[in-house]
Design an enzyme around this catalytic site. Structure first.
Site, PDB file in Angstrom:
ATOM      1  N   GLU A   1      -3.558   0.216   3.215  1.00  0.00           N
ATOM      2  CA  GLU A   1      -3.251  -0.293   4.547  1.00  0.00           C
ATOM      3  C   GLU A   1      -1.866   0.183   4.950  1.00  0.00           C
ATOM      4  OE1 GLU A   1      -4.059  -4.423   3.559  1.00  0.00           O
ATOM      5  OE2 GLU A   1      -1.948  -4.848   3.285  1.00  0.00           O
TER       6      GLU A   1
ATOM      7  N   HIS B   1      -0.581  -9.611   5.650  1.00  0.00           N
ATOM      8  CA  HIS B   1       0.059  -9.379   4.350  1.00  0.00           C
ATOM      9  C   HIS B   1       1.543  -9.092   4.559  1.00  0.00           C
ATOM     10  CE1 HIS B   1      -4.015  -7.832   2.641  1.00  0.00           C
ATOM     11  NE2 HIS B   1      -3.909  -9.138   2.542  1.00  0.00           N
TER      12      HIS B   1
END
Lengths: 401, 290
Positions: free
Chosen positions: B209, B247
């Site tokens: 990511e 996150h």
């Protein structure tokens, strides 16, 4: 969590870092009183009026002004307090709506009287992800855009990594001072300054401390003229007084509300709302929308317990955005059972009455088949899908692209 | 074969009597995972879920020869729990806990650096070797024993990839969730390297990511040392700069850590990059000629 400049300076001062004396004001009368107090206590002739918002480049938008006398102070304070300040970092940049300034910081002018003897530097501390160590980044080219300096003249930007087990050593502080070209008293002052700064960085669990500019004045004193501090959210539990510094006015109100419901929401500019469990899958869902000809209106992670109440709250938040033309719900059930989420969607839909944008629900994992049946037999205007690609195709279909 | 965990692992659960720890330990045992005990300071001597509870990790190592631990301890105590496990001689530490302060992890990373230990996580779904050991919070039933290794920074997106691989008629050797924190114990490159060296892994799915340089580092390693096909996906192609996407580690800072930049480097290093997350399984089948 980001802090205002005046809050950052309060913390720095607690660690003995020299800062220009400053007083906050929320109206012109307070600004006048602040300037009078600064004049009385520091003998400063001029002062600086600085807008307190969470964005850099405040000077570019007219949010930082020097006042040479009381009349100028009144004028600047009057103009800045209540203005919608646009900077390259506020939403939409210089063309955007800007951010409302409700507080200004009035500081002494630390550059006077020996203006020509002052020199500016750049200094920051942050955690370097690739090494897992804290690092000082510093340069004698202060007061400028450090990214630009790093790009154009990388030799002028220095780094100093701190060993986590040993902490900052004296020789490292001296190295920083030497590399900045300090001599004599300024050399000693700089070594002490960076030592205190590192102590502060650890003491407040900062994720970033940036001093730009750090200034050496005519008396060889080192001063943090402007400072930016971000705090590690995960560590706020051990700093209750810093946690209270959070200024929710600086955050998107919808995002603040979402957080109170246990939802992790980020507002974006697109036309397809989404509701997903898990941050990675949420980002992936946003990506697939784009490939389907739409664009994400938000990032929304409903977390591990996607029950009816959360789903309903998530619906309400997504639908507040008038740009939303469709909603894609993407849940991968693991511990969360899909049938319960499906029931949550149906219940929330019925509770809310009129939802007039098409909804595509993709439930996969535990009890996905039962979930599909619940959705399909609910009689609601909801399209169901099991595979991610199917969901993407249905988004495409409802957008008519 | 497999990596990190298998049917011969001797696994303990730190925080076994807590709500999360208890629930997931139960699920792990139900899956057939070799759980040999748990640790909760002050509750030593009790039995929970049919396994003995110890006061310290050292006791668990001594009494039941534990070599692997999974940590469900709350964030203020999790860094301490990792160091305790390492000090006691545990070789594989899997930390599920989300929300550990960054400076605590700076200390942990330094503490374990020269020790013979492998930390996975924190803030991760754990590790599973299907049919042998589930050491994490992932749903066991979507996995199938097989030959595809999976590495990912995310939880549910990993399940998505696993499900696609299974539906494409393949199974998994080991799935490693490295977690979404800024300082992970195991990097993407570490995990890819382990799977590359595993004789029973035929292909690797690497899911990354935005934020950081882990995927680029892994890609460069694959270019030099790769012997098996790697399919890659990067989540966050539409994420704006400067915003943290769930996150703690998922934030675009500079030009290097955007999804586009990472995908470009991965493709240049010979990784089969898919733009759509719906094509991970299909692409792997295609690359392996299945």
């Amino acid at each position: 969590m980001n802090l205002h400049e005046y809050q950052a300076k309060e913390l720095l001062e607690q660690y003995g870092v020299r800062i220009p004396m400053g007083i906050t004001a929320t109206n012109v009368d307070e600004a006048v009183a602040a300037f009078e107090k600064l004049q009385a206590e520091t003998g400063t002739k001029f002062c600086v009026v600085k807008a307190q918002i969470h964005a850099g480049g405040r000077g570019k938008g007219g949010g930082v002004k020097v006042a040479k006398n009381m009349d100028e102070l009144k004028e600047h304070a009057g103009n800045i307090i209540g203005m919608m300040l646009k900077t390259p970092q506020t939403p939409g940049g210089l063309e955007g709506a800007g951010k409302l300034v409700s507080t200004v910081l009035i500081t002494e002018d630390s550059y006077l009287p020996e203006f020509d003897q002052c020199k500016e530097y750049y200094l920051s501390i942050l955690m370097d992800r690739s090494t897992g160590k804290n690092v000082f980044i510093y340069s004698a080219e202060g007061g400028m855009d450090i990214e630009k300096v790093a790009e154009e003249t990388p030799d002028l930007v220095f780094k100093e990594y701190i060993d986590p087990a040993l902490g900052m050593q004296g020789f490292q502080a001296r190295k920083i001072a030497f590399n900045l070209g300090m001599t004599g008293k300024a050399f000693k002052e700089t070594s002490k300054f960076v030592m205190k700064l590192y102590k502060c960085f650890l003491g407040i669990d900062a994720s970033l401390i940036e001093i730009n500019p750090m200034m050496k004045n005519g008396h060889d004193e080192i001063i943090a003229v402007d400072s930016k501090i971000s705090i590690d959210d995960n560590a706020l539990y051990r700093h209750p007084s810093i946690a209270e510094m959070r200024d929710e006015k600086e955050e998107d109100p919808t995002e603040v509300e979402a957080k109170s419901f246990g939802l992790n929401y980020v507002n974006l500019d697109g036309n397809v709302g989404c509701m997903v469990n898990g941050a990675g899958l949420a980002m992936a869902t946003m990506d697939i929308m784009k490939l389907s000809g739409g664009s994400p209106a938000n990032f929304l992670d409903v977390g591990g317990t996607a029950d009816a109440e959360r789903v309903e709250n998530a619906f309400k938040i997504i639908l507040r955005d008038p740009e939303v033309k469709a909603i894609l719900i993407n849940i991968f059930g693991g511990i969360v059972r899909c049938d319960r989420v499906a029931q949550g969607v149906v219940d929330a839909y019925k509770n809310m009455g009129n939802i007039n944008v098409p909804i595509i629900v993709r439930l996969q994992g535990t009890n996905a088949d039962i979930a599909k049946t619940i959705i399909d037999e609910s009689g609601l205007e909801v399209k169901s899908a099991i595979l991610l690609q199917e969901a993407a195709d249905k988004v495409k279909e409802v957008l008519g692209v | 074969m497999s990596v990190l965990v298998n049917k011969n692992s001797k696994i303990i659960v730190q925080g076994i009597t807590g709500k999360e720890g208890s629930f997931h330990a139960g699920q792990m045992i139900e899956y057939g995972t070799p759980v040999v005990g748990g640790v909760t300071p002050g509750k030593g001597g009790q039995e929970h879920l049919g396994v003995p509870v110890f006061n310290t990790v050292a006791q668990a190592v001594k009494e039941v020869a534990a070599d692997t631990t999974i940590i469900f301890v709350p964030p203020p105590f999790a860094a301490d729990a990792i160091m305790e496990a390492s000090d006691a001689g545990i070789k594989i530490i899997i930390c599920i806990t989300e929300g550990i302060p960054v400076q605590d992890m700076v200390k942990v990373k330094s503490y374990i650096k020269d020790r013979d230990v492998r930390l996975v996580g924190p803030n991760c779904p754990g590790v599973i070797t299907p049919g042998e050991a589930k050491v994490g919070i992932m749903p066991g039933f979507i996995h199938n024993p097989g030959k595809i290794g999976i590495v990912s920074r995310s939880g549910t997106l990993t399940y998505e990839a696993v499900d696609q691989v299974t539906k494409a008629g393949m199974g998994q050797s080991t799935c490693i969730g490295i977690g979404g924190d800024p300082i992970p114990g195991t990097t993407t490159k570490d995990a890819v390297e382990m799977l590359m060296n595993d004789p029973d892994t035929e292909g690797i799915v690497m899911i990354g990511e935005i934020g950081g340089s882990m995927e680029a580092d892994a890609a460069k390693w694959v270019k030099e040392h790769g012997t098996k096909p790697v399919v890659g996906f990067i989540a966050g192609q539409t994420a704006p700069k400067g915003r943290t996407m769930g996150h703690a580690g998922a934030i675009v800072g500079g030009a290097e850590d955007t999804a586009e930049a990472k995908m470009k480097i991965m493709a240049e290093c010979g990784i089969h990059v898919v733009e759509s997350p719906a094509e991970i399984g299909k692409k792997m089948a295609e690359v392996l000629g299945k």
